[in-house]
Design an enzyme around this catalytic site. Structure first.
Site, short mmCIF file in Angstrom:
data_model
loop_
_atom_site.label_atom_id
_atom_site.label_comp_id
_atom_site.label_asym_id
_atom_site.label_seq_id
_atom_site.Cartn_x
_atom_site.Cartn_y
_atom_site.Cartn_z
N TYR A 43 0.84 -1.20 0.00
CA TYR A 43 0.00 0.00 0.00
C TYR A 43 0.87 1.24 0.00
O TYR A 43 2.09 1.18 0.15
CB TYR A 43 -0.91 0.01 1.23
N ARG A 62 7.03 4.59 -5.28
CA ARG A 62 7.24 3.64 -4.19
C ARG A 62 6.18 2.53 -4.21
O ARG A 62 6.48 1.36 -3.94
CB ARG A 62 7.23 4.37 -2.84
N ARG A 111 -8.60 -20.89 -0.52
CA ARG A 111 -7.44 -20.53 0.29
C ARG A 111 -6.28 -21.44 -0.09
O ARG A 111 -6.39 -22.66 -0.04
CB ARG A 111 -7.75 -20.67 1.78
N HIS A 113 -1.69 -21.30 -0.05
CA HIS A 113 -0.45 -20.55 0.14
C HIS A 113 0.25 -20.29 -1.19
O HIS A 113 1.11 -19.40 -1.28
CB HIS A 113 0.51 -21.32 1.06
N LYS A 158 6.68 -1.51 1.52
CA LYS A 158 5.52 -0.99 2.25
C LYS A 158 4.36 -1.98 2.12
O LYS A 158 3.41 -1.78 1.35
CB LYS A 158 5.12 0.39 1.73
N GLU A 192 13.37 2.89 13.25
CA GLU A 192 12.36 3.85 12.83
C GLU A 192 11.19 3.72 13.81
O GLU A 192 11.24 2.96 14.77
CB GLU A 192 11.89 3.58 11.40
#
Length: 303
Positions: A43, A62, A111, A113, A158, A192
């Site tokens: 995101y 980004r 579902r 993996h 991110k 951070e």
């Protein structure tokens, strides 16, 4: 090509979902979406000031880089997504807030993996009102706490894997602080914050951890580093310990929504004269930069 099917020009809370503009209350994704089941997505968040999106080019860069790092092929181009962003800001008549970009590996009905060989990513873009942080925060600083880091080793991406950050922030809120500063538990190296980059000042020199897999390459961090260098503020991008950080003369954090956010107290250590002179200078430089980029008078100009 058209990036979305226009279904209404009168949506009060319009968002973009998988190629269409829809009202937020009508937006739906599959319960089998990889983002929902595994947190498998990325995101980005950009700030909206006076109806204009700040540093949208950098945020899109980004966003696409993060998606590429984990293997999500975004179908839209950067220009097309920028068109979507500008439409949403305009249609939702948003003057102050954020634009949120989110993409996942999508869903193929069960579902598993293992990602399917050929898949269609889910992509969501929406805007959201965000009130200004209290003026007193910038005039006197805020309180934060510290915590050993227990996140994964690719923090430069991110991703939507935000559980450690969410738990740390909420733990901090219960202690009456607004953020958590992460440090390496073994070497006590400051990394951070849970949702911000971190800076400190010692003997007139500005310090911030270097870009690495352990920190997010913050857009505002990048801007502040350049502003410091261009305006004669000594700055070092290098690792520093928690002891060094706690003994510094000034501390502040940065993010797209917080901009330059002065810190008054870390755990039990308090800085009485917050914000300090270097922090004030960086705040002013950043406000001037935003004004020059967007052609506006920044709301913080009044502080």
């Amino acid at each position: 090509m058209s990036v979305a099917k226009e279904i209404s020009e009168n949506k009060a809370n319009l968002m973009y979902l998988n190629g269409e503009y829809v009202d937020a209350k009508d937006a739906k994704i599959s319960v089998f979406d990889y983002g929902f089941l595994f947190g498998a997505g990325v995101y980005d968040v950009a700030l909206i000031v006076e109806g204009k999106t700040f540093q949208v080019k950098e945020h899109l860069e980004r966003f696409f880089n993060s998606a590429k790092e984990i293997g999500i092929p975004i179908k839209e181009t950067k220009d097309e997504i920028n068109q979507v962003i500008q439409k949403l800001v305009s249609e939702n008549n948003l003057q102050e807030g954020i634009v949120y970009l989110h993409t996942t590996f999508g869903s193929y009905g069960k579902r598993s993996h293992v990602f399917p060989g050929d898949f269609t990513p889910t992509i969501v873009i929406f805007t959201q009102y965000l009130a200004h942080y209290p003026a007193n925060d910038f005039l006197k600083g805020v309180s934060v706490c510290t915590e050993p880091e227990y996140r994964w080793q690719k923090c430069h991406i991110k991703t939507t894997l935000l559980l450690p950050a969410v738990l740390s922030i909420n733990h901090g809120v219960r202690q009456g602080v607004v953020e958590t500063v992460f440090y390496d538990g073994e070497h006590k190296t400051v990394r951070e914050c849970a949702s911000s980059n971190i800076f400190c000042v010692k003997d007139g020199v500005l310090y911030t951890p270097p870009l690495s897999k352990f920190i997010l390459p913050g857009i505002e961090r990048q801007t502040l580093v350049k502003l410091a260098r261009d305006n004669g503020v000594p700055i070092k991008e290098e690792d520093f310990t928690l002891d060094f950080f706690m003994s510094s003369d000034e501390v502040f954090m940065s993010s797209s929504t917080k901009e330059v956010y002065p810190i008054r107290k870390v755990d039990d250590k308090e800085w009485q004269n917050t914000p300090g002179p270097v922090t004030v200078k960086m705040m002013k430089l950043f406000v001037e930069y935003v004004e020059a980029e967007l052609g506006i008078v920044h709301p913080k100009r009044k502080l």
